[in-house]
Scaffold this motif. Structure first.
Motif, PDB file in Angstrom:
ATOM      1  N   SER A 176       0.417  -1.501   0.211  1.00 43.55           N
ATOM      2  CA  SER A 176      -0.152  -0.240  -0.054  1.00 43.55           C
ATOM      3  C   SER A 176       0.996   1.303  -0.247  1.00 43.55           C
ATOM      4  N   MET A 236      -4.829   8.399   3.914  1.00 46.43           N
ATOM      5  CA  MET A 236      -4.743   7.395   2.713  1.00 46.43           C
ATOM      6  C   MET A 236      -5.984   6.563   3.011  1.00 46.43           C
ATOM      7  N   GLY A 237      -6.716   6.434   4.333  1.00 46.72           N
ATOM      8  CA  GLY A 237      -7.600   5.664   5.114  1.00 46.72           C
ATOM      9  C   GLY A 237      -6.880   4.013   4.747  1.00 46.72           C
ATOM     10  N   THR A 238      -5.983   4.356   5.099  1.00 46.38           N
ATOM     11  CA  THR A 238      -4.619   3.024   5.645  1.00 46.38           C
ATOM     12  C   THR A 238      -5.709   2.046   6.813  1.00 46.38           C
ATOM     13  N   VAL A 240      -2.785   7.559  -5.765  1.00 45.35           N
ATOM     14  CA  VAL A 240      -3.624   7.690  -4.623  1.00 45.35           C
ATOM     15  C   VAL A 240      -4.990   7.553  -3.830  1.00 45.35           C
ATOM     16  N   LEU A 241      -5.374   8.072  -4.960  1.00 46.28           N
ATOM     17  CA  LEU A 241      -7.122   7.744  -4.672  1.00 46.28           C
ATOM     18  C   LEU A 241      -7.276   6.896  -5.154  1.00 46.28           C
ATOM     19  N   GLN A 289      -5.296   3.942  -4.349  1.00 44.00           N
ATOM     20  CA  GLN A 289      -5.437   3.179  -3.729  1.00 44.00           C
ATOM     21  C   GLN A 289      -6.437   3.219  -2.228  1.00 44.00           C
ATOM     22  N   SER A 290      -6.794   4.387  -2.383  1.00 43.52           N
ATOM     23  CA  SER A 290      -7.317   5.318  -1.197  1.00 43.52           C
ATOM     24  C   SER A 290      -8.804   4.494  -1.234  1.00 43.52           C
ATOM     25  N   SER A 291      -9.073   4.065  -2.653  1.00 44.27           N
ATOM     26  CA  SER A 291     -11.028   3.664  -2.717  1.00 44.27           C
ATOM     27  C   SER A 291     -10.143   2.093  -2.609  1.00 44.27           C
ATOM     28  N   ASN A 303      -8.908   0.997  -0.850  1.00 37.69           N
ATOM     29  CA  ASN A 303      -8.581   0.692   1.354  1.00 37.69           C
ATOM     30  C   ASN A 303      -9.875   0.294   1.575  1.00 37.69           C
ATOM     31  N   SER A 304     -11.143   0.890   0.975  1.00 41.52           N
ATOM     32  CA  SER A 304     -12.596   1.085   1.771  1.00 41.52           C
ATOM     33  C   SER A 304     -13.015  -0.375   1.640  1.00 41.52           C
TER      34      SER A 304
END
Length: 459
Positions: A60, A128-130, A262-263, A265-267, A269-270
């Motif tokens: 990530s 990023m919401g990791t 990154v956006l 990857q953040s999605s 992560n959800s």
């Protein structure tokens, strides 16, 4: 000594092109694959010996690391273009000034990145919401990785000088040695010392120190205008300004590309740590396809730059055609082959059936049409080789990045699935490649009107 030097250089400005393009690109392709093996070894070792949280933690960080370093890596593109231009134009004093400016710049950039990465790792990963079960390990990996940034920058700038004069073989040998060291250190630090993600980060930095040291030694032992003399390290303002003019837009493009990634990857992560692990493994496999195609992007830059410097504009069209043909063949072949054996390849990274399933979903939408990304990058390489940097930056940002960001906030928000998310990649690549091709024809027509088809473009 003279004979040995000549054996590593390629005459890009005279004679048939296809054989020379392949002679340049294949070692570059293998070098890129070896670099990816650094990260693959990290991911495989933590996935097998630590667990899927550690696998997600290491994977990530990729898009965030790229976001922080791409502006600086872009300056090495400026190094490549300048050295190749001046070398093709036989302006050897300018080559010497560019080499020394580049090496000192790499160390300054690397030192700045230490502080940037170490202090921002935690806050940016949180932004990023990791997930909490991944966050602390991901931050630790990033901090150790960024502590080695001067080494990584030194390798990138030094190898850019070697590529500019046609030497892609010695960096391959150096990376082969470093790759072996990386794998051995990974196993030792993780299985014997039980250092987890810290162990794989230390192994990566240590092995890259070996390859960077060997590149510097090669430049110091070289004969001719690109020889590095530590006592003569100096920033030449005019060369730095030219490096920034060419390289900064390339770096900004890479950084903003990374924002869109990154956006994404953040999605991802959800969807949780298992989906993250599957996407990480698939992304790593895709990386081997990408770096193989990227060799022709680098080839287009170096060959176009030297021929542009020598004023041989007619050869540039042929260079572009050959590089596009090669990148399409490599992208279609490797992308489809990787997907066909996706279950087996993903099984190397994790034995978890859910992880493999998520990985296959990503590969179907990203890996199979990956050749479109290769076509896009070769077009950018040709434009940069002719001295255009702002135009391909704006096209790429508007096309690829803009479409992806718009897609996330519209189509993906209406239909929240990984399939919808991953579809943004091939759509953005195809549209952007078509626009770049139009820009290339416009740029070539302008250059020929200005210089003619066979006059010194750098004079």
């Amino acid at each position: 000594m003279k004979k040995q030097k000549k054996s590593y250089e390629i005459d890009m400005c005279n004679g048939p092109l296809l054989g020379k393009i392949l002679l340049f690109a294949v070692p570059l392709m293998l070098s890129g694959i070896l670099q990816l093996l650094f990260n693959a070894a990290d991911i495989i070792v933590v996935g097998r010996f630590v667990g899927h949280q550690a696998l997600a933690a290491v994977g990530s960080t990729g898009s965030l690391i790229n976001l922080l370093i791409n502006v600086f890596i872009g300056l090495s593109v400026g190094t490549n273009v300048l050295v190749a231009n001046y070398y093709g134009a036989k302006r050897y004093e300018q080559v010497r000034e560019t080499v020394h400016t580049s090496i000192l710049t790499s160390l300054v950039c690397g030192t700045a990145l230490i502080f940037l990465g170490v202090f921002l790792a935690g806050p940016l990963l949180t932004l990023m919401g990791t997930p909490e079960d991944v966050l602390s390990q991901a931050a630790l990996y990033m901090r150790i990785y960024f502590a080695g940034m001067p080494i990584i920058m030194l390798y990138n700038f030094g190898s850019a000088v070697l590529r500019a004069i046609g030497d892609t073989r010695r960096p391959l040998y150096f990376l082969l040695l470093a790759g072996i060291i990386n794998v051995l250190l990974n196993l030792f630090f993780v299985t014997q010392l039980h250092l987890g993600v810290a162990g794989v980060a230390l192994a990566t930095v240590s092995s890259q120190a070996v390859s960077a040291g060997l590149v510097v030694r090669t430049l110091m032992k070289s004969e001719g205008c690109f020889r590095l003399e530590l006592s003569k390290l100096k920033i030449y303002p005019e060369r730095l300004k030219q490096m920034i003019r060419i390289g900064l837009p390339a770096g900004m493009q890479g950084a903003i590309f990374s924002i869109s990634n990154v956006l994404i990857q953040s999605s991802i992560n959800s969807f949780g740590s298992v989906a993250m692990a599957g996407s990480t493994a698939a992304s790593n496999i895709e990386g081997f396809v990408y770096t193989s195609m990227n060799a022709f992007h680098q080839t287009a830059i170096s060959f176009t730059s030297q021929n542009y410097g020598a004023g041989k504009l007619n050869r540039i069209n042929r260079i572009l055609f050959l590089c596009l043909s090669c990148v399409a063949a490599v992208g279609l072949g490797m992308g489809n082959l990787a997907y066909c054996f996706g279950t087996q390849l993903l099984g190397i990274y994790s034995s978890d059936a859910a992880v493999i399933s998520y990985g296959l979903t990503r590969m179907a939408y990203v890996c199979v049409p990956y050749f479109l990304c290769g076509l896009m990058d070769v077009m950018v390489g040709s434009l940069r080789g002719m001295g255009y940097s702002i135009m391909p930056m704006f096209v790429s940002l508007t096309g690829a990045c803009g479409i992806r960001i718009l897609w996330i906030f519209t189509v993906f928000s209406w239909s929240r699935s990984l399939e919808t998310l991953f579809l943004s990649y091939p759509i953005s690549w195809g549209i952007t490649a078509a626009v770049h091709l139009t820009c290339y024809f416009f740029a070539m027509r302008k250059k020929k009107a200005l210089y003619g088809s066979d006059s010194p473009a750098m004079s």
